[in-house]
Motif scaffolding. Sequence first.
Motif, PDB file in Angstrom:
ATOM      1  N   MET A   1       0.838  -1.204   0.000  1.00  0.00           N
ATOM      2  CA  MET A   1       0.000   0.000   0.000  1.00  0.00           C
ATOM      3  C   MET A   1       0.875   1.258   0.000  1.00  0.00           C
ATOM      4  SD  MET A   1      -3.042   1.061   2.594  1.00  0.00           S
ATOM      5  CE  MET A   1      -4.244  -0.042   1.867  1.00  0.00           C
ATOM      6  N   LYS A   2       0.441   2.241  -0.765  1.00  0.00           N
ATOM      7  CA  LYS A   2       1.242   3.465  -0.894  1.00  0.00           C
ATOM      8  C   LYS A   2       0.606   4.622  -0.113  1.00  0.00           C
ATOM      9  CE  LYS A   2       3.052   2.136  -5.393  1.00  0.00           C
ATOM     10  NZ  LYS A   2       4.148   1.399  -4.762  1.00  0.00           N
ATOM     11  N   LEU A   3       1.452   5.605   0.198  1.00  0.00           N
ATOM     12  CA  LEU A   3       0.983   6.728   1.027  1.00  0.00           C
ATOM     13  C   LEU A   3      -0.194   7.462   0.397  1.00  0.00           C
ATOM     14  CD1 LEU A   3       4.262   8.324   2.418  1.00  0.00           C
ATOM     15  CD2 LEU A   3       2.746   6.620   3.436  1.00  0.00           C
ATOM     16  N   GLU A   4      -0.189   7.587  -0.946  1.00  0.00           N
ATOM     17  CA  GLU A   4      -1.271   8.334  -1.606  1.00  0.00           C
ATOM     18  C   GLU A   4      -2.634   7.688  -1.367  1.00  0.00           C
ATOM     19  OE1 GLU A   4      -0.091   8.450  -5.682  1.00  0.00           O
ATOM     20  OE2 GLU A   4       0.174   6.283  -5.771  1.00  0.00           O
ATOM     21  N   ASN A  69       9.236  31.144  14.509  1.00  0.00           N
ATOM     22  CA  ASN A  69      10.127  31.006  15.674  1.00  0.00           C
ATOM     23  C   ASN A  69      10.086  29.606  16.274  1.00  0.00           C
ATOM     24  OD1 ASN A  69      10.997  33.620  15.634  1.00  0.00           O
ATOM     25  ND2 ASN A  69       9.502  34.352  17.140  1.00  0.00           N
ATOM     26  N   HIS A  70       8.986  28.912  16.069  1.00  0.00           N
ATOM     27  CA  HIS A  70       8.797  27.635  16.771  1.00  0.00           C
ATOM     28  C   HIS A  70       8.640  26.428  15.861  1.00  0.00           C
ATOM     29  CE1 HIS A  70       8.552  29.381  20.768  1.00  0.00           C
ATOM     30  NE2 HIS A  70       7.874  30.381  20.215  1.00  0.00           N
ATOM     31  N   MET A  71       8.475  26.663  14.567  1.00  0.00           N
ATOM     32  CA  MET A  71       8.238  25.510  13.683  1.00  0.00           C
ATOM     33  C   MET A  71       9.504  24.664  13.568  1.00  0.00           C
ATOM     34  SD  MET A  71       8.162  27.371   9.968  1.00  0.00           S
ATOM     35  CE  MET A  71       9.668  27.897   9.139  1.00  0.00           C
ATOM     36  N   THR A  72       9.302  23.380  13.286  1.00  0.00           N
ATOM     37  CA  THR A  72      10.419  22.482  13.024  1.00  0.00           C
ATOM     38  C   THR A  72      10.725  22.536  11.537  1.00  0.00           C
ATOM     39  OG1 THR A  72       9.754  21.005  14.784  1.00  0.00           O
ATOM     40  CG2 THR A  72      11.203  20.074  13.112  1.00  0.00           C
ATOM     41  N   THR A  73      11.986  22.760  11.249  1.00  0.00           N
ATOM     42  CA  THR A  73      12.430  22.812   9.862  1.00  0.00           C
ATOM     43  C   THR A  73      13.901  22.387   9.815  1.00  0.00           C
ATOM     44  OG1 THR A  73      12.505  24.203   7.888  1.00  0.00           O
ATOM     45  CG2 THR A  73      13.085  25.280   9.950  1.00  0.00           C
ATOM     46  N   PRO A  74      14.383  21.681   8.842  1.00  0.00           N
ATOM     47  CA  PRO A  74      13.631  21.172   7.696  1.00  0.00           C
ATOM     48  C   PRO A  74      12.679  20.042   8.117  1.00  0.00           C
ATOM     49  CG  PRO A  74      15.838  20.268   7.672  1.00  0.00           C
ATOM     50  CD  PRO A  74      15.782  21.236   8.827  1.00  0.00           C
ATOM     51  N   VAL A  75      11.689  19.797   7.301  1.00  0.00           N
ATOM     52  CA  VAL A  75      10.687  18.791   7.596  1.00  0.00           C
ATOM     53  C   VAL A  75      11.036  17.487   6.888  1.00  0.00           C
ATOM     54  CG1 VAL A  75       8.201  18.360   7.655  1.00  0.00           C
ATOM     55  CG2 VAL A  75       9.046  20.686   7.456  1.00  0.00           C
ATOM     56  N   ILE A  76      10.822  16.390   7.600  1.00  0.00           N
ATOM     57  CA  ILE A  76      10.983  15.075   6.966  1.00  0.00           C
ATOM     58  C   ILE A  76       9.714  14.811   6.171  1.00  0.00           C
ATOM     59  CG2 ILE A  76      11.263  12.603   7.389  1.00  0.00           C
ATOM     60  CD1 ILE A  76      12.410  13.729  10.220  1.00  0.00           C
ATOM     61  N   VAL A  77       9.872  14.539   4.879  1.00  0.00           N
ATOM     62  CA  VAL A  77       8.708  14.351   4.002  1.00  0.00           C
ATOM     63  C   VAL A  77       8.881  13.078   3.183  1.00  0.00           C
ATOM     64  CG1 VAL A  77       8.205  16.816   3.813  1.00  0.00           C
ATOM     65  CG2 VAL A  77       9.743  15.745   2.164  1.00  0.00           C
ATOM     66  N   GLU A  78       7.799  12.634   2.603  1.00  0.00           N
ATOM     67  CA  GLU A  78       7.850  11.484   1.695  1.00  0.00           C
ATOM     68  C   GLU A  78       7.060  11.812   0.439  1.00  0.00           C
ATOM     69  OE1 GLU A  78       9.596   8.890   1.673  1.00  0.00           O
ATOM     70  OE2 GLU A  78      10.240   8.562   3.742  1.00  0.00           O
ATOM     71  N   LYS A  79       7.288  10.985  -0.589  1.00  0.00           N
ATOM     72  CA  LYS A  79       6.536  11.138  -1.843  1.00  0.00           C
ATOM     73  C   LYS A  79       5.255  10.298  -1.774  1.00  0.00           C
ATOM     74  CE  LYS A  79      10.531  11.942  -4.838  1.00  0.00           C
ATOM     75  NZ  LYS A  79      11.739  11.255  -4.347  1.00  0.00           N
ATOM     76  N   PRO A  80       4.230  10.682  -2.563  1.00  0.00           N
ATOM     77  CA  PRO A  80       2.963   9.940  -2.518  1.00  0.00           C
ATOM     78  C   PRO A  80       3.118   8.463  -2.892  1.00  0.00           C
ATOM     79  CG  PRO A  80       2.809  11.863  -3.988  1.00  0.00           C
ATOM     80  CD  PRO A  80       4.182  11.847  -3.450  1.00  0.00           C
ATOM     81  N   GLY A  81       4.143   8.139  -3.717  1.00  0.00           N
ATOM     82  CA  GLY A  81       4.328   6.757  -4.170  1.00  0.00           C
ATOM     83  C   GLY A  81       5.085   5.891  -3.180  1.00  0.00           C
ATOM     84  N   GLU A  82       5.502   6.495  -2.044  1.00  0.00           N
ATOM     85  CA  GLU A  82       6.287   5.738  -1.061  1.00  0.00           C
ATOM     86  C   GLU A  82       5.438   4.649  -0.412  1.00  0.00           C
ATOM     87  OE1 GLU A  82       9.123   4.286   0.109  1.00  0.00           O
ATOM     88  OE2 GLU A  82       9.913   6.309  -0.205  1.00  0.00           O
ATOM     89  N   GLU A  83       6.069   3.515  -0.128  1.00  0.00           N
ATOM     90  CA  GLU A  83       5.375   2.407   0.523  1.00  0.00           C
ATOM     91  C   GLU A  83       5.064   2.759   1.970  1.00  0.00           C
ATOM     92  OE1 GLU A  83       4.112  -0.470  -0.336  1.00  0.00           O
ATOM     93  OE2 GLU A  83       4.625  -0.184  -2.445  1.00  0.00           O
ATOM     94  N   LEU A  84       3.881   2.330   2.410  1.00  0.00           N
ATOM     95  CA  LEU A  84       3.429   2.598   3.772  1.00  0.00           C
ATOM     96  C   LEU A  84       4.428   2.091   4.821  1.00  0.00           C
ATOM     97  CD1 LEU A  84       1.088   3.639   5.482  1.00  0.00           C
ATOM     98  CD2 LEU A  84       0.080   1.367   5.349  1.00  0.00           C
ATOM     99  N   MET A 120      -3.890  -0.369   9.204  1.00  0.00           N
ATOM    100  CA  MET A 120      -3.304  -1.678   9.501  1.00  0.00           C
ATOM    101  C   MET A 120      -4.309  -2.549  10.243  1.00  0.00           C
ATOM    102  SD  MET A 120       0.662  -0.984  10.273  1.00  0.00           S
ATOM    103  CE  MET A 120       1.769  -0.951   8.857  1.00  0.00           C
ATOM    104  N   HIS A 121      -5.087  -1.932  11.105  1.00  0.00           N
ATOM    105  CA  HIS A 121      -6.108  -2.660  11.853  1.00  0.00           C
ATOM    106  C   HIS A 121      -7.175  -3.203  10.890  1.00  0.00           C
ATOM    107  CE1 HIS A 121      -8.690  -3.725  15.166  1.00  0.00           C
ATOM    108  NE2 HIS A 121      -9.672  -3.050  14.622  1.00  0.00           N
TER     109      HIS A 121
END
Length: 155
Positions: A1-4, A69-84, A120-121
Amino acid sequence: MKLEEIMVKDVIRISPDDNTAGAAKRMREKRVGCLVVTIGQTIKGILTDRDLLNCLSEAHNPYQCRVSNHMTTPVIVEKPGEELLRAVEVMAQRRIKRLPVVIDGKIVGIVSFSDISRVMHEQAQSFWSTWVSITSLARAQALHCRSPENPASYH
Ligand SMILES: [Zn+2]
């Protein structure tokens, strides 16, 4: 299953130039614990309810303090086609509960740990219901094929 397939496309966003009081209001209105910080569609950071607590505990004025001032950056991101499962691995390693999904730096969705555990459930449940129908079919066939002369052959 993919993230998208499981990502939420309606991402609740805020600008880095908004103040943290506005961010708190937006989280409350939208009932989320996390905002994706964007300029246009481009992701700049992520802001969680915990970041807002830091703002308060540092005695900032939330009407003057900016999201940036408070945001986390850089952000860890994934592509829509990435596996769950790959995304689950990343989230576990980085100890994050939410993963923005981007195409060329532009936000297209977000997946949260709670979305993933729900999917998953559901998959586990559908696996079990398939398993139950296969075994009951096998049982019915076995009953059908049972020899009347030797009923003890089937258990
Ligand atoms: Zn602050």
